[in-house]
Motif scaffolding. Structure first.
Motif, PDB file in Angstrom:
ATOM      1  N   LEU A  31       0.831  -1.207   0.000  1.00  0.00           N
ATOM      2  CA  LEU A  31       0.000   0.000   0.000  1.00  0.00           C
ATOM      3  C   LEU A  31       0.867   1.260   0.000  1.00  0.00           C
ATOM      4  CD1 LEU A  31      -2.734  -1.071   2.577  1.00  0.00           C
ATOM      5  CD2 LEU A  31      -2.685  -1.405   0.099  1.00  0.00           C
ATOM      6  N   LEU A  32       2.063   1.163   0.586  1.00  0.00           N
ATOM      7  CA  LEU A  32       2.946   2.329   0.639  1.00  0.00           C
ATOM      8  C   LEU A  32       3.286   2.811  -0.767  1.00  0.00           C
ATOM      9  CD1 LEU A  32       5.284   1.090   3.500  1.00  0.00           C
ATOM     10  CD2 LEU A  32       3.464   2.787   3.652  1.00  0.00           C
ATOM     11  N   GLY A  33       3.381   1.897  -1.721  1.00  0.00           N
ATOM     12  CA  GLY A  33       3.617   2.294  -3.100  1.00  0.00           C
ATOM     13  C   GLY A  33       2.321   2.645  -3.815  1.00  0.00           C
ATOM     14  N   ALA A  34       1.235   1.929  -3.473  1.00  0.00           N
ATOM     15  CA  ALA A  34      -0.025   2.093  -4.215  1.00  0.00           C
ATOM     16  C   ALA A  34      -0.715   3.424  -3.907  1.00  0.00           C
ATOM     17  CB  ALA A  34      -0.969   0.931  -3.894  1.00  0.00           C
ATOM     18  N   VAL A  35      -0.589   3.920  -2.666  1.00  0.00           N
ATOM     19  CA  VAL A  35      -1.304   5.156  -2.299  1.00  0.00           C
ATOM     20  C   VAL A  35      -0.827   6.367  -3.107  1.00  0.00           C
ATOM     21  CG1 VAL A  35      -1.698   6.800  -0.436  1.00  0.00           C
ATOM     22  CG2 VAL A  35      -2.105   4.374  -0.052  1.00  0.00           C
ATOM     23  N   PRO A  36       0.505   6.673  -3.131  1.00  0.00           N
ATOM     24  CA  PRO A  36       0.909   7.816  -3.966  1.00  0.00           C
ATOM     25  C   PRO A  36       0.592   7.595  -5.443  1.00  0.00           C
ATOM     26  CG  PRO A  36       2.832   6.659  -3.059  1.00  0.00           C
ATOM     27  CD  PRO A  36       1.629   6.110  -2.368  1.00  0.00           C
ATOM     28  N   PHE A  37       0.713   6.354  -5.895  1.00  0.00           N
ATOM     29  CA  PHE A  37       0.429   6.034  -7.297  1.00  0.00           C
ATOM     30  C   PHE A  37      -1.044   6.330  -7.618  1.00  0.00           C
ATOM     31  CE2 PHE A  37       1.536   2.490 -10.588  1.00  0.00           C
ATOM     32  CZ  PHE A  37       1.438   3.426 -11.582  1.00  0.00           C
ATOM     33  N   GLY A  38      -1.953   5.926  -6.717  1.00  0.00           N
ATOM     34  CA  GLY A  38      -3.378   6.183  -6.925  1.00  0.00           C
ATOM     35  C   GLY A  38      -3.689   7.677  -6.928  1.00  0.00           C
ATOM     36  N   LEU A  39      -3.067   8.407  -6.011  1.00  0.00           N
ATOM     37  CA  LEU A  39      -3.235   9.868  -5.956  1.00  0.00           C
ATOM     38  C   LEU A  39      -2.833  10.500  -7.291  1.00  0.00           C
ATOM     39  CD1 LEU A  39      -1.776  10.762  -2.442  1.00  0.00           C
ATOM     40  CD2 LEU A  39      -4.112  11.184  -3.220  1.00  0.00           C
ATOM     41  N   ILE A  40      -1.678  10.066  -7.796  1.00  0.00           N
ATOM     42  CA  ILE A  40      -1.169  10.626  -9.043  1.00  0.00           C
ATOM     43  C   ILE A  40      -2.076  10.274 -10.204  1.00  0.00           C
ATOM     44  CG2 ILE A  40       0.720  10.473 -10.696  1.00  0.00           C
ATOM     45  CD1 ILE A  40       2.216   9.606  -7.863  1.00  0.00           C
ATOM     46  N   TYR A  41      -2.554   9.013 -10.216  1.00  0.00           N
ATOM     47  CA  TYR A  41      -3.472   8.620 -11.289  1.00  0.00           C
ATOM     48  C   TYR A  41      -4.681   9.551 -11.311  1.00  0.00           C
ATOM     49  CZ  TYR A  41      -7.657   6.747 -13.229  1.00  0.00           C
ATOM     50  OH  TYR A  41      -8.838   6.664 -13.899  1.00  0.00           O
ATOM     51  N   GLY A  42      -5.294   9.763 -10.138  1.00  0.00           N
ATOM     52  CA  GLY A  42      -6.487  10.605 -10.072  1.00  0.00           C
ATOM     53  C   GLY A  42      -6.206  12.004 -10.593  1.00  0.00           C
ATOM     54  N   SER A  59     -11.035   3.103 -11.971  1.00  0.00           N
ATOM     55  CA  SER A  59     -10.290   2.403 -10.925  1.00  0.00           C
ATOM     56  C   SER A  59     -10.928   1.073 -10.558  1.00  0.00           C
ATOM     57  CB  SER A  59     -10.191   3.263  -9.661  1.00  0.00           C
ATOM     58  OG  SER A  59      -9.493   4.427  -9.954  1.00  0.00           O
ATOM     59  N   SER A  60     -12.260   0.963 -10.694  1.00  0.00           N
ATOM     60  CA  SER A  60     -12.880  -0.344 -10.453  1.00  0.00           C
ATOM     61  C   SER A  60     -13.031  -1.147 -11.734  1.00  0.00           C
ATOM     62  CB  SER A  60     -14.267  -0.218  -9.820  1.00  0.00           C
ATOM     63  OG  SER A  60     -14.474   0.998  -9.237  1.00  0.00           O
ATOM     64  N   ILE A  61     -13.232  -0.446 -12.881  1.00  0.00           N
ATOM     65  CA  ILE A  61     -13.464  -1.173 -14.135  1.00  0.00           C
ATOM     66  C   ILE A  61     -12.171  -1.836 -14.609  1.00  0.00           C
ATOM     67  CG2 ILE A  61     -14.139  -0.970 -16.547  1.00  0.00           C
ATOM     68  CD1 ILE A  61     -15.850   1.465 -15.769  1.00  0.00           C
ATOM     69  N   VAL A  62     -11.098  -1.069 -14.648  1.00  0.00           N
ATOM     70  CA  VAL A  62      -9.816  -1.601 -15.147  1.00  0.00           C
ATOM     71  C   VAL A  62      -8.990  -2.128 -13.971  1.00  0.00           C
ATOM     72  CG1 VAL A  62      -7.714  -1.095 -16.425  1.00  0.00           C
ATOM     73  CG2 VAL A  62      -9.865  -0.028 -17.120  1.00  0.00           C
ATOM     74  N   PHE A  63      -8.919  -1.351 -12.891  1.00  0.00           N
ATOM     75  CA  PHE A  63      -8.218  -1.757 -11.665  1.00  0.00           C
ATOM     76  C   PHE A  63      -6.814  -2.286 -11.946  1.00  0.00           C
ATOM     77  CE2 PHE A  63      -7.842  -4.894  -7.964  1.00  0.00           C
ATOM     78  CZ  PHE A  63      -7.343  -3.930  -7.124  1.00  0.00           C
ATOM     79  N   ALA A  64      -5.966  -1.427 -12.536  1.00  0.00           N
ATOM     80  CA  ALA A  64      -4.575  -1.791 -12.806  1.00  0.00           C
ATOM     81  C   ALA A  64      -3.771  -0.507 -12.886  1.00  0.00           C
ATOM     82  CB  ALA A  64      -4.464  -2.564 -14.114  1.00  0.00           C
ATOM     83  N   TRP A 154      -7.531  -3.408  -3.212  1.00  0.00           N
ATOM     84  CA  TRP A 154      -8.620  -2.815  -3.980  1.00  0.00           C
ATOM     85  C   TRP A 154      -9.223  -1.619  -3.243  1.00  0.00           C
ATOM     86  CZ3 TRP A 154     -13.824  -1.820  -3.370  1.00  0.00           C
ATOM     87  CH2 TRP A 154     -14.540  -1.515  -4.543  1.00  0.00           C
ATOM     88  N   SER A 155      -9.553  -1.803  -1.957  1.00  0.00           N
ATOM     89  CA  SER A 155     -10.234  -0.719  -1.229  1.00  0.00           C
ATOM     90  C   SER A 155      -9.303   0.481  -1.050  1.00  0.00           C
ATOM     91  CB  SER A 155     -10.762  -1.223   0.111  1.00  0.00           C
ATOM     92  OG  SER A 155      -9.824  -2.049   0.727  1.00  0.00           O
ATOM     93  N   THR A 156      -8.032   0.227  -0.749  1.00  0.00           N
ATOM     94  CA  THR A 156      -7.089   1.337  -0.601  1.00  0.00           C
ATOM     95  C   THR A 156      -6.907   2.072  -1.924  1.00  0.00           C
ATOM     96  OG1 THR A 156      -5.937  -0.062   0.973  1.00  0.00           O
ATOM     97  CG2 THR A 156      -4.825   1.954   0.305  1.00  0.00           C
ATOM     98  N   TRP A 157      -6.830   1.297  -2.998  1.00  0.00           N
ATOM     99  CA  TRP A 157      -6.644   1.871  -4.336  1.00  0.00           C
ATOM    100  C   TRP A 157      -7.809   2.791  -4.695  1.00  0.00           C
ATOM    101  CZ3 TRP A 157      -3.024   2.893  -7.581  1.00  0.00           C
ATOM    102  CH2 TRP A 157      -3.297   3.101  -8.933  1.00  0.00           C
ATOM    103  N   GLN A 158      -9.050   2.353  -4.386  1.00  0.00           N
ATOM    104  CA  GLN A 158     -10.216   3.182  -4.686  1.00  0.00           C
ATOM    105  C   GLN A 158     -10.135   4.517  -3.936  1.00  0.00           C
ATOM    106  OE1 GLN A 158     -12.028   2.104  -7.117  1.00  0.00           O
ATOM    107  NE2 GLN A 158     -10.992   0.131  -7.039  1.00  0.00           N
ATOM    108  N   LEU A 159      -9.806   4.443  -2.646  1.00  0.00           N
ATOM    109  CA  LEU A 159      -9.739   5.666  -1.834  1.00  0.00           C
ATOM    110  C   LEU A 159      -8.641   6.598  -2.342  1.00  0.00           C
ATOM    111  CD1 LEU A 159     -10.236   4.208   1.769  1.00  0.00           C
ATOM    112  CD2 LEU A 159     -11.904   5.424   0.340  1.00  0.00           C
ATOM    113  N   ALA A 160      -7.475   6.022  -2.679  1.00  0.00           N
ATOM    114  CA  ALA A 160      -6.360   6.851  -3.156  1.00  0.00           C
ATOM    115  C   ALA A 160      -6.727   7.536  -4.475  1.00  0.00           C
ATOM    116  CB  ALA A 160      -5.109   5.996  -3.323  1.00  0.00           C
TER     117      ALA A 160
END
Lengths: 246, 104
Positions: A31-42, A59-64, A154-160
């Motif tokens: 999650l330490l890597g996924a959170v900043p990555f998700g923020l940047i994606y958004g 983020s839920s349809i493709v989720f990658a 998945w849940s952390t990725w959605q929030l990020a």
């Protein structure tokens, strides 16, 4: 059963809820890597002109992560839809590797479990769950561990991603946060360069990506990925035939 | 193509790739060459995204020591190689980029 050779059983019974909780804990380092990555994606998605609702839905349809990161660049470059789908397919083809590795361990499960676990299968969940999935201690409940890893990510990725969409406009460009995406890819690729064939695949893909950069619709991504795969297979065959290796 | 439809197709394709062997559950064995190729997919696909960002950050060649992305990327690659740690690679790579952007 030889107590000296067999791994000790878990200290507590491997009930579904315990295995699920263990999976959640195991995925935390990812999650330490996924959170900043998700923020940047958004943030990048909004900047590329994708509507906030669609940006969050992706983020839920493709989720990658890597594919979503690439999608923002392709949409910003007004790439035709068919080429976006094709590029996503090429980038995500690596998940077939994880699917093949887990297939035998999940073969006994009902269809709904297979669909759920396949949907949640990412680089991170696979990496976090691999050791548990290969262990033969309480194999009847290990899919709950994989589910815990997948659900935690998945849940952390959605929030990020939602946070990134909402904060997007407020993140200064000078922070160059998009670079965290590239750094994540570097962190995944470098440990995979274990022999000449994989290094050759990397160099080929790299050279083709910059040489073909001027192609329309960011076709350099597909060209470089296919060239790298082909180079890897050919080099491996060459190495096996000549007996040379690093 | 409508962007929602595009994403629905991209998501469906991604799911089918992830479901492929899990769904086949041992009934289909992938051909040998395909299994050999899979090992190179993450390397080739992700490198196709890495190199242009390091070497052509503004869409143009910038093969010089004044290119902070190239230097920070090389430092991150070194960290990834020595530590095999995703978090450390991202943290040091971002730190290096910020330092170099400020310094160069």
């Amino acid at each position: 059963m030889n107590p000296l050779l067999d791994p000790p059983p878990p200290p507590t019974p491997a009930t579904p809820s315990r295995e699920f909780a263990r999976g959640l804990v195991a995925v935390i380092p990812m999650l330490l890597g996924a959170v900043p990555f998700g923020l940047i994606y958004g943030a990048l998605a909004v900047k590329a002109g994708i509507s906030p609702l669609l940006a969050i839905a992706i983020s839920s349809i493709v989720f990658a992560g890597s594919a979503q990161f690439m999608i923002t660049k392709l949409v910003a470059a007004a790439t035709p839809g068919l080429l976006i789908v094709l590029s996503v397919g090429v980038i995500n083809l690596r998940h077939a590797l994880y699917s093949a590795a887990l297939a035998e361990k999940l073969a006994h499960l009902p269809l709904r479990w297979k669909v759920l676990l396949a949907y949640l299968l990412t680089d991170e969940a696979y990496a976090a769950a691999l050791r548990r999935m290969q262990s033969e201690v309480h194999p009847e409940s290990r899919h709950w561990f994989l589910f815990g890893c997948g659900f935690g990510l998945w849940s952390t990725w959605q929030l990020a991603c939602i946070a990134g969409v909402l904060l997007g406009g407020h993140i200064p460009a000078a922070w160059s946060l998009d670079f965290a995406g590239t750094l994540t890819f570097i962190a995944i690729v470098v440990p995979l360069l274990k022999d000449r064939a994989s290094t050759g695949a990397m160099l080929t893909a790299g050279v083709v990506s910059v040489a073909a950069f001027a192609l329309p619709h960011k076709l350099f991504i597909i060209a470089a990925a296919l060239a790298g795969m082909a180079a890897g297979v050919l080099l491996e065959r060459l190495v096996r035939r000549t007996g040379l290796n690093a | 193509m409508n962007l929602w439809l595009t994403m629905a197709l991209a998501g469906l394709l991604t799911f089918l790739i992830r479901y492929s062997f899990i769904g086949a559950a041992g009934r289909i064995t992938p051909p040998e060459w395909f299994r050999r190729m899979l090992r190179f997919v993450p390397i080739a696909a992700l490198t196709a995204l890495i190199w242009p960002d390091l070497l052509m950050p503004a869409g143009e060649w910038q093969l010089s020591f004044a290119n902070p992305r190239l230097l920070a990327g090389l430092i991150a690659a070194l960290v990834a190689w020595r530590s095999q740690n995703i978090f450390l690679t991202i943290a040091i790579g971002m730190g290096a980029l910020w330092g170099l952007q400020w310094w160069l």
